[in-house]
Design a protein around this motif. Sequence first.
Motif, PDB file in Angstrom:
ATOM      1  N   ASN A 268      10.751   2.352  -7.514  1.00  0.00           N
ATOM      2  CA  ASN A 268      11.372   3.405  -6.721  1.00  0.00           C
ATOM      3  C   ASN A 268      10.560   3.524  -5.436  1.00  0.00           C
ATOM      4  N   PRO A 269      10.988   2.848  -4.364  1.00  0.00           N
ATOM      5  CA  PRO A 269      10.210   2.856  -3.124  1.00  0.00           C
ATOM      6  C   PRO A 269      10.007   4.266  -2.558  1.00  0.00           C
ATOM      7  N   ALA A 270      10.986   5.124  -2.672  1.00  0.00           N
ATOM      8  CA  ALA A 270      10.846   6.483  -2.144  1.00  0.00           C
ATOM      9  C   ALA A 270       9.775   7.247  -2.914  1.00  0.00           C
TER      10      ALA A 270
ATOM     11  N   ARG B 138       4.184   9.368  -3.389  1.00  0.00           N
ATOM     12  CA  ARG B 138       2.879   9.378  -4.068  1.00  0.00           C
ATOM     13  C   ARG B 138       1.765   8.979  -3.099  1.00  0.00           C
ATOM     14  N   ARG B 139       2.027   8.000  -2.243  1.00  0.00           N
ATOM     15  CA  ARG B 139       1.047   7.565  -1.259  1.00  0.00           C
ATOM     16  C   ARG B 139       0.711   8.699  -0.306  1.00  0.00           C
ATOM     17  N   LEU B 140       1.743   9.448   0.130  1.00  0.00           N
ATOM     18  CA  LEU B 140       1.500  10.587   1.026  1.00  0.00           C
ATOM     19  C   LEU B 140       0.738  11.703   0.306  1.00  0.00           C
TER      20      LEU B 140
END
Length: 192
Positions: free
Chosen positions: A180-182, A187-189
């Motif tokens: 799920n790229p979004a 999560r990265r943010l």
Amino acid sequence: MGLIAGVFELLFGGGRNVVRETAEVFRENAEAGAERVVALRGQAMNQFGAEFEVPRKGGFDRFMDGLNRLPRPALALGTLGLFVAAMVDPLWFAARMQGIALVPEPLWWLLGVIVSFYFGARHQAKVQDLQRDISVTMMRAPQVMANLRALHEMRADSPGAADPGPDAELTAEVIIPDENPALEDWRRLQRA
């Protein structure tokens, strides 16, 4: 000048128009035709209006007039309601359609006769074998019950609806999360 005047007097004199009268033999006078159409339409409107000149005396007459106007809108709105119900809750709709599958064939014919008589059909005739139709309908009952149980088990609020059962491959596929790229971007943010 007397000859030309004599010809014009012959063609157009005496309150007559020989040219127009001759042409009207081959082609209708548009103005006279329009007057006839207006008169015909006026007579038709008077005839239609005479139908409603009878005063309705009691509440029963008004009630029956209202009742006679209900079936067509009720059928149309009911059919649209079925389409909406099928889109909003397909399982509920499928369960109701399973119930309709149990309606015996003779009742469908009776409904068809009633509706066709109401909407102006003169007759509807077909030879029916009542016992055969009832037995065929009753033979469908176990399948309908099985379908209802299967539909109930598919509901999202029934326990174990998402259980993959004894299928090991399906269980393994269910456990592995999809990419799920979004969600990964979110999560990265959040980590930053």
